[in-house]
Motif scaffolding. Structure first.
Motif, PDB file in Angstrom:
ATOM      1  N   GLY A  15       0.813  -1.213   0.000  1.00  0.00           N
ATOM      2  CA  GLY A  15       0.000   0.000   0.000  1.00  0.00           C
ATOM      3  C   GLY A  15       0.843   1.258   0.000  1.00  0.00           C
ATOM      4  O   GLY A  15       0.570   2.203  -0.754  1.00  0.00           O
ATOM      5  N   GLN A  16       1.876   1.288   0.836  1.00  0.00           N
ATOM      6  CA  GLN A  16       2.724   2.476   0.888  1.00  0.00           C
ATOM      7  C   GLN A  16       3.496   2.670  -0.417  1.00  0.00           C
ATOM      8  O   GLN A  16       3.644   3.794  -0.891  1.00  0.00           O
ATOM      9  N   GLN A  17       3.984   1.579  -0.992  1.00  0.00           N
ATOM     10  CA  GLN A  17       4.719   1.697  -2.252  1.00  0.00           C
ATOM     11  C   GLN A  17       3.798   2.194  -3.355  1.00  0.00           C
ATOM     12  O   GLN A  17       4.177   3.043  -4.180  1.00  0.00           O
ATOM     13  N   GLU A  18       2.563   1.691  -3.378  1.00  0.00           N
ATOM     14  CA  GLU A  18       1.602   2.111  -4.400  1.00  0.00           C
ATOM     15  C   GLU A  18       1.226   3.582  -4.214  1.00  0.00           C
ATOM     16  O   GLU A  18       1.156   4.350  -5.183  1.00  0.00           O
ATOM     17  N   ALA A  19       0.967   3.975  -2.974  1.00  0.00           N
ATOM     18  CA  ALA A  19       0.609   5.366  -2.706  1.00  0.00           C
ATOM     19  C   ALA A  19       1.734   6.309  -3.121  1.00  0.00           C
ATOM     20  O   ALA A  19       1.489   7.371  -3.705  1.00  0.00           O
ATOM     21  N   ALA A  20       2.970   5.919  -2.820  1.00  0.00           N
ATOM     22  CA  ALA A  20       4.114   6.755  -3.190  1.00  0.00           C
ATOM     23  C   ALA A  20       4.233   6.873  -4.707  1.00  0.00           C
ATOM     24  O   ALA A  20       4.555   7.944  -5.243  1.00  0.00           O
ATOM     25  N   GLU A  21       3.964   5.783  -5.410  1.00  0.00           N
ATOM     26  CA  GLU A  21       4.039   5.805  -6.870  1.00  0.00           C
ATOM     27  C   GLU A  21       2.994   6.762  -7.453  1.00  0.00           C
ATOM     28  O   GLU A  21       3.284   7.550  -8.363  1.00  0.00           O
ATOM     29  N   VAL A  22       1.776   6.697  -6.914  1.00  0.00           N
ATOM     30  CA  VAL A  22       0.710   7.578  -7.390  1.00  0.00           C
ATOM     31  C   VAL A  22       1.061   9.040  -7.109  1.00  0.00           C
ATOM     32  O   VAL A  22       0.907   9.917  -7.968  1.00  0.00           O
ATOM     33  N   LEU A  23       1.543   9.306  -5.903  1.00  0.00           N
ATOM     34  CA  LEU A  23       1.897  10.685  -5.541  1.00  0.00           C
ATOM     35  C   LEU A  23       3.034  11.213  -6.398  1.00  0.00           C
ATOM     36  O   LEU A  23       3.017  12.377  -6.817  1.00  0.00           O
ATOM     37  N   ALA A  24       4.025  10.371  -6.662  1.00  0.00           N
ATOM     38  CA  ALA A  24       5.145  10.802  -7.506  1.00  0.00           C
ATOM     39  C   ALA A  24       4.653  11.139  -8.909  1.00  0.00           C
ATOM     40  O   ALA A  24       5.112  12.122  -9.523  1.00  0.00           O
ATOM     41  N   ARG A  25       3.731  10.344  -9.430  1.00  0.00           N
ATOM     42  CA  ARG A  25       3.193  10.618 -10.760  1.00  0.00           C
ATOM     43  C   ARG A  25       2.392  11.926 -10.782  1.00  0.00           C
ATOM     44  O   ARG A  25       2.506  12.718 -11.726  1.00  0.00           O
ATOM     45  N   LEU A  26       1.610  12.160  -9.749  1.00  0.00           N
ATOM     46  CA  LEU A  26       0.829  13.375  -9.686  1.00  0.00           C
ATOM     47  C   LEU A  26       1.729  14.603  -9.538  1.00  0.00           C
ATOM     48  O   LEU A  26       1.438  15.662 -10.113  1.00  0.00           O
ATOM     49  N   GLU A  27       2.801  14.445  -8.770  1.00  0.00           N
ATOM     50  CA  GLU A  27       3.737  15.557  -8.622  1.00  0.00           C
ATOM     51  C   GLU A  27       4.387  15.893  -9.964  1.00  0.00           C
ATOM     52  O   GLU A  27       4.586  17.064 -10.310  1.00  0.00           O
ATOM     53  N   ALA A  28       4.682  14.859 -10.738  1.00  0.00           N
ATOM     54  CA  ALA A  28       5.312  15.077 -12.036  1.00  0.00           C
ATOM     55  C   ALA A  28       4.334  15.705 -13.028  1.00  0.00           C
ATOM     56  O   ALA A  28       4.740  16.476 -13.906  1.00  0.00           O
ATOM     57  N   GLU A  29       3.045  15.379 -12.886  1.00  0.00           N
ATOM     58  CA  GLU A  29       2.037  15.888 -13.808  1.00  0.00           C
ATOM     59  C   GLU A  29       1.511  17.252 -13.409  1.00  0.00           C
ATOM     60  O   GLU A  29       0.862  17.933 -14.208  1.00  0.00           O
ATOM     61  N   ALA A  30       1.788  17.655 -12.162  1.00  0.00           N
ATOM     62  CA  ALA A  30       1.244  18.928 -11.679  1.00  0.00           C
ATOM     63  C   ALA A  30       1.847  20.102 -12.438  1.00  0.00           C
ATOM     64  O   ALA A  30       3.056  20.098 -12.767  1.00  0.00           O
ATOM     65  N   PRO A  31       1.049  21.110 -12.743  1.00  0.00           N
ATOM     66  CA  PRO A  31       1.594  22.283 -13.438  1.00  0.00           C
ATOM     67  C   PRO A  31       2.570  23.021 -12.526  1.00  0.00           C
ATOM     68  O   PRO A  31       2.435  22.995 -11.307  1.00  0.00           O
ATOM     69  N   PRO A  32       3.577  23.647 -13.095  1.00  0.00           N
ATOM     70  CA  PRO A  32       4.554  24.378 -12.260  1.00  0.00           C
ATOM     71  C   PRO A  32       3.883  25.508 -11.503  1.00  0.00           C
ATOM     72  O   PRO A  32       2.934  26.122 -11.985  1.00  0.00           O
ATOM     73  N   ALA A  33       4.376  25.739 -10.314  1.00  0.00           N
ATOM     74  CA  ALA A  33       3.813  26.801  -9.478  1.00  0.00           C
ATOM     75  C   ALA A  33       4.052  28.152 -10.117  1.00  0.00           C
ATOM     76  O   ALA A  33       5.100  28.391 -10.752  1.00  0.00           O
ATOM     77  N   ALA A  34       3.089  29.013  -9.952  1.00  0.00           N
ATOM     78  CA  ALA A  34       3.220  30.355 -10.528  1.00  0.00           C
ATOM     79  C   ALA A  34       4.382  31.086  -9.860  1.00  0.00           C
ATOM     80  O   ALA A  34       4.527  31.077  -8.641  1.00  0.00           O
ATOM     81  N   GLY A  35       5.241  31.664 -10.686  1.00  0.00           N
ATOM     82  CA  GLY A  35       6.417  32.299 -10.152  1.00  0.00           C
ATOM     83  C   GLY A  35       6.209  33.704  -9.742  1.00  0.00           C
ATOM     84  O   GLY A  35       7.122  34.322  -9.255  1.00  0.00           O
TER      85      GLY A  35
END
Length: 222
Positions: free
Chosen positions: A202-222
């Protein structure tokens, strides 16, 4: 699955690869050593059944060593898994990682703290934690409940059994408590193996999902 997390990731984040790999290695080691302990226990039962007049203590020593090694591995995994909780859950853990192992040795608190910490680990490893109904699925909760119920019950039975003098010839009461103790320990160990594997996955799967979402997230407004 990731749709359940999009827009609600909050403070959650994927832990470091090093921390995840360490927890996974320890989970694998704990599962294997718990299996070795279980095999030693069942082998000892079979040995005494086939050799009822054996007076040596070699099987007991083997079980004792296997238990200590498995317990250390289990506690080490639990500490490593608990360190992942803040990142995966997006909130501070209720206790410090030391409680993941030390909670078993504090009188009174050892009746619920180890179970509470294991529940935090379980919930942090739910990649769909925002779907709160999933936390109540029987398949996710049953192994943990069986493990803790068997742990507490085995402790009570062992205390009662320890107060019964070992007779020269096996008595009905002594045999009943001996068998009940073994059955509870077997149930506890099998459930512990399932819990370790389930929560690590469960923890490995959750981390994988979070890592993917972090990579897909739009860059923060500068």
């Amino acid at each position: 699955m990731s749709d359940l997390l999009i827009g609600s990731i909050g403070n959650r984040r994927a832990p470091s690869r090093e921390a995840l790999d360490k927890a996974h290695r320890l989970a694998t080691t704990a599962s294997v050593l718990l299996g070795v302990y279980l095999a030693a226990l069942l082998g000892s039962v079979a040995w005494y059944a086939l050799n009822p007049f054996y007076v040596g203590r070699t099987p007991d020593i083997v079980i004792g060593v296997a238990f200590v090694v498995a317990a250390i591995a289990f506690a080490s995994w639990k500490v490593a898994a608990y360190r992942l909780v803040p990142d995966l859950s997006g909130a501070p853990a209720d206790r410090t990682p030391g409680w993941a192992a030390g909670g078993y040795f504090v009188p009174v608190m050892n009746l619920w703290v180890p179970f509470q910490i294991m529940g935090e680990i379980r919930d942090s490893g739910d990649a769909r934690a925002l779907d709160s109904a999933r936390l109540f699925e029987v398949g996710r909760r049953l192994p943990l409940g069986v493990w803790w119920a068997a742990w507490l019950s085995a402790g009570i039975v062992e205390r009662i059994h320890g107060r019964i003098p070992e007779p020269a010839m096996p008595s009905t009461g002594y045999v009943v408590f001996s068998m009940l103790s073994v059955l509870l320990i077997v149930a506890m160990t099998v459930a512990a193996i399932l819990v370790v594997r389930q929560q690590d996955e469960g923890q490995q799967e959750a981390a994988e999902v979070l890592a993917r979402l972090e990579a897909e997230a739009p860059p923060a407004a500068g």
